[in-house]
Design a protein around this motif. Sequence first.
Motif, short mmCIF file in Angstrom:
data_model
loop_
_atom_site.label_atom_id
_atom_site.label_comp_id
_atom_site.label_asym_id
_atom_site.label_seq_id
_atom_site.Cartn_x
_atom_site.Cartn_y
_atom_site.Cartn_z
N PHE A 1 0.83 -1.19 0.00
CA PHE A 1 0.00 0.00 0.00
C PHE A 1 0.87 1.25 0.00
N SER A 2 0.41 2.24 -0.71
CA SER A 2 1.17 3.48 -0.80
C SER A 2 0.70 4.48 0.25
N HIS A 3 1.60 5.42 0.54
CA HIS A 3 1.25 6.55 1.40
C HIS A 3 2.14 7.71 1.00
N LEU A 4 1.60 8.92 1.10
CA LEU A 4 2.35 10.11 0.74
C LEU A 4 3.11 10.69 1.92
N SER A 5 2.52 10.61 3.07
CA SER A 5 3.14 11.12 4.29
C SER A 5 2.67 10.24 5.44
N GLY A 6 3.10 10.57 6.60
CA GLY A 6 2.64 9.78 7.75
C GLY A 6 3.27 8.42 7.81
N ALA A 7 4.59 8.38 7.90
CA ALA A 7 5.29 7.10 7.95
C ALA A 7 4.88 6.28 9.18
N GLU A 8 4.58 6.94 10.29
CA GLU A 8 4.21 6.20 11.49
C GLU A 8 2.88 5.46 11.35
N PRO A 9 1.80 6.10 10.82
CA PRO A 9 0.57 5.32 10.62
C PRO A 9 0.77 4.13 9.68
N ALA A 10 1.60 4.30 8.67
CA ALA A 10 1.88 3.19 7.75
C ALA A 10 2.63 2.07 8.47
N ALA A 11 3.61 2.45 9.29
CA ALA A 11 4.36 1.45 10.05
C ALA A 11 3.46 0.73 11.05
N GLN A 12 2.54 1.46 11.68
CA GLN A 12 1.60 0.85 12.61
C GLN A 12 0.72 -0.18 11.90
N LEU A 13 0.26 0.14 10.71
CA LEU A 13 -0.58 -0.79 9.95
C LEU A 13 0.23 -2.02 9.56
N GLU A 14 1.47 -1.83 9.16
CA GLU A 14 2.33 -2.96 8.82
C GLU A 14 2.51 -3.89 10.03
N ARG A 15 2.76 -3.31 11.21
CA ARG A 15 2.93 -4.11 12.43
C ARG A 15 1.63 -4.82 12.81
N LYS A 16 0.51 -4.12 12.69
CA LYS A 16 -0.79 -4.71 13.05
C LYS A 16 -1.11 -5.90 12.16
N THR A 17 -0.89 -5.77 10.86
CA THR A 17 -1.20 -6.88 9.97
C THR A 17 -0.28 -8.07 10.23
N ALA A 18 0.98 -7.80 10.55
CA ALA A 18 1.91 -8.89 10.87
C ALA A 18 1.48 -9.60 12.15
N ALA A 19 1.06 -8.83 13.15
CA ALA A 19 0.61 -9.42 14.41
C ALA A 19 -0.64 -10.26 14.22
N ASP A 20 -1.46 -9.89 13.24
CA ASP A 20 -2.69 -10.63 12.94
C ASP A 20 -2.45 -11.81 11.99
N GLY A 21 -1.19 -12.02 11.60
CA GLY A 21 -0.85 -13.15 10.74
C GLY A 21 -0.90 -12.84 9.25
N GLY A 22 -1.05 -11.57 8.90
CA GLY A 22 -1.12 -11.16 7.50
C GLY A 22 0.17 -10.52 7.03
N ALA A 23 0.12 -9.98 5.84
CA ALA A 23 1.30 -9.31 5.28
C ALA A 23 0.88 -8.08 4.50
#
Length: 76
Positions: free
Chosen positions: A47-69
């Motif tokens: 997924f792309s994002h223009l700004s807000g690296a932290e919300p993007a990183a949070q989503l990446e961590r959340k999906t990994a914790a839920d067993g996704g990618a």
Amino acid sequence: MNTSTHRRSADVVPKLHGMGAIATDGSRAIGRSVVERLVADGARIAFSHLSGAEPAAQLERKTAADGGAAWPLRLA
């Protein structure tokens, strides 16, 4: 109930298992919801994002914790 035809949710393969997807502006609002749903359905997603690296990183961590990618891609 006939248990031979009843399937438990753990036995069901997610409908997008093994598929990939790309979402734009996936770190906020509707885009984030789309990413979360696709991952929940079994897709691996970039997924792309223009700004807000932290919300993007949070989503990446959340999906990994839920067993996704899901992988964030910063667009400059």
